[in-house]
Design an enzyme around this catalytic site. Structure first.
Site, PDB file in Angstrom:
ATOM      1  N   ASP A   7      51.974  53.044  59.709  1.00  0.00           N
ATOM      2  CA  ASP A   7      52.627  52.618  60.448  1.00  0.00           C
ATOM      3  C   ASP A   7      51.670  51.656  61.544  1.00  0.00           C
ATOM      4  OD1 ASP A   7      54.927  51.592  62.242  1.00  0.00           O
ATOM      5  OD2 ASP A   7      54.547  53.128  63.605  1.00  0.00           O
ATOM      6  N   GLU A  68      54.069  49.437  56.677  1.00  0.00           N
ATOM      7  CA  GLU A  68      55.217  48.925  57.212  1.00  0.00           C
ATOM      8  C   GLU A  68      55.108  47.398  57.203  1.00  0.00           C
ATOM      9  OE1 GLU A  68      56.813  48.370  61.491  1.00  0.00           O
ATOM     10  OE2 GLU A  68      57.406  50.072  60.897  1.00  0.00           O
ATOM     11  N   ASP A 141      54.938  56.837  66.373  1.00  0.00           N
ATOM     12  CA  ASP A 141      54.138  55.972  65.344  1.00  0.00           C
ATOM     13  C   ASP A 141      53.827  57.097  64.127  1.00  0.00           C
ATOM     14  OD1 ASP A 141      53.179  53.487  66.991  1.00  0.00           O
ATOM     15  OD2 ASP A 141      53.000  55.161  68.091  1.00  0.00           O
TER      16      ASP A 141
END
Length: 185
Positions: A7, A68, A141
């Protein structure tokens, strides 16, 4: 299949490793956050993110990296930092020959919770449940990184079948590499 989920972020870059196959219970191998000081120079921050990701790659030896996809953010400065950290993760994996998959936030949310509009708390709760953890990983996160890895494990078989079907039905000219002039096959 062992997947490192990333992330991306400059201040907090979530990382999580999940192992397993679709339709079977998954196992969390590790989870954490690579942190950089907000007041450090950009170059130093990117190097710190690189070093952190390299350490995770060395320690956990994933077969795939799921990052991501930077999709849309209202704050341009935040989007730039996220994109830069994302590029570092892609570079680290690609340098080692590890395949990289990009997943949008809504794809990840839909895969893990059933809704592409789920909030952070819902994602954290489902990650906790799916990986049979005692508590949701903190900060968010870290949970998001695990969700990325889960999403990839669940989606990869279908994506591979789709790619194979497209390749099989592609026109011959697209499947066969061109023969250099002066040579015959």
């Amino acid at each position: 299949m062992r997947v490192l989920g990333v992330d991306p972020g400059l201040t907090r870059c979530g990382v999580g490793v999940v192992e397993g196959v679709a339709a079977r219970p998954l196992t969390m191998i590790g989870v954490g956050v690579v942190r950089t000081p907000a007041d450090a120079e950009l170059g130093h921050r990117l190097v710190a993110v690189e070093q952190g990701i390299e350490q995770w790659l060395d320690e956990h030896r994933p077969e795939f990296v799921a990052v991501e996809r930077v999709f849309s953010q209202h704050n341009v400065r935040t989007a730039m930092g996220t994109a830069q950290a994302s590029a570092v993760a892609i570079l680290c994996a690609s340098r080692r020959g590890i395949p990289v998959a990009l997943h949008t936030p809504s794809e990840v949310k839909a895969a893990v919770t059933g809704s592409g509009r789920a909030d952070k708390a819902q994602v954290g709760a489902m990650v906790t449940r799916l990986l049979r953890l005692a508590a949701p990983p903190k900060p968010a996160d870290a949970a998001d990184a695990l969700a990325l890895a889960i999403c990839h494990i669940w989606r990869a078989p279908a994506q591979n079948r789709l790619q194979q079907a497209v390749a099989l039905h592609a026109p011959r000219a697209l499947r066969t590499p061109p023969v250099p002039k002066g040579r015959t096959t």
